[in-house]
Design a protein around this motif. Structure first.
Motif: not given
Length: 118
Positions: A91-104, A78-84
């Motif tokens: 000033t406002r800054r909003k960035i986010g990313y989705r991290q790769n994951s593997a199910r084993f 799921n997307k992780i949102i970073i808000y500063k």
């Protein structure tokens, strides 16, 4: 279950049992494009193994201990949102990313060449 192991992978420590599946954030040695359902993995960073009443603790890892498993599929978390925000500077800054994951899934836990549990 009587048999479990504690492994270190993806920057975290997991308590794993044979026959169960787990999500891991990333494997450092494998690229996300290579991870498919036929990829078998061996994890050598085993911190502890418990088999029935016997507990083996490594310093930091157990020698001759291996956790065997296979990749079910890779996916994005799921997307992780970073808000500063600086209130007085407006000033406002909003960035986010989705991290790769593997199910084993864990197939077996081996210690000293013997499989403790299949």
């Amino acid at each position: 279950m009587n048999t479990y192991a504690i492994i270190e992978t993806g920057g975290e420590q997991l308590r794993i049992e044979p026959g169960r599946f787990y999500n891991i954030r990333h494997f450092s040695s494998l690229k996300p494009k290579i991870l498919n359902s036929t990829t078998k993995i061996l994890i050598y960073r085993v911190l502890m193994i418990r088999h029935k009443t016997i507990i083996n603790i490594g310093h930091p890892w157990l020698k001759n201990a291996v956790v065997k498993g296979r990749i079910l599929h890779s996916h994005l978390e799921n997307k992780i949102i970073i808000y500063k925000m600086n209130s007085k500077k407006k000033t406002r800054r909003k960035i986010g990313y989705r991290q790769n994951s593997a199910r084993f899934v864990v197939d077996s836990i081996c210690l000293g060449g013997k499989e403790l549990y299949k």
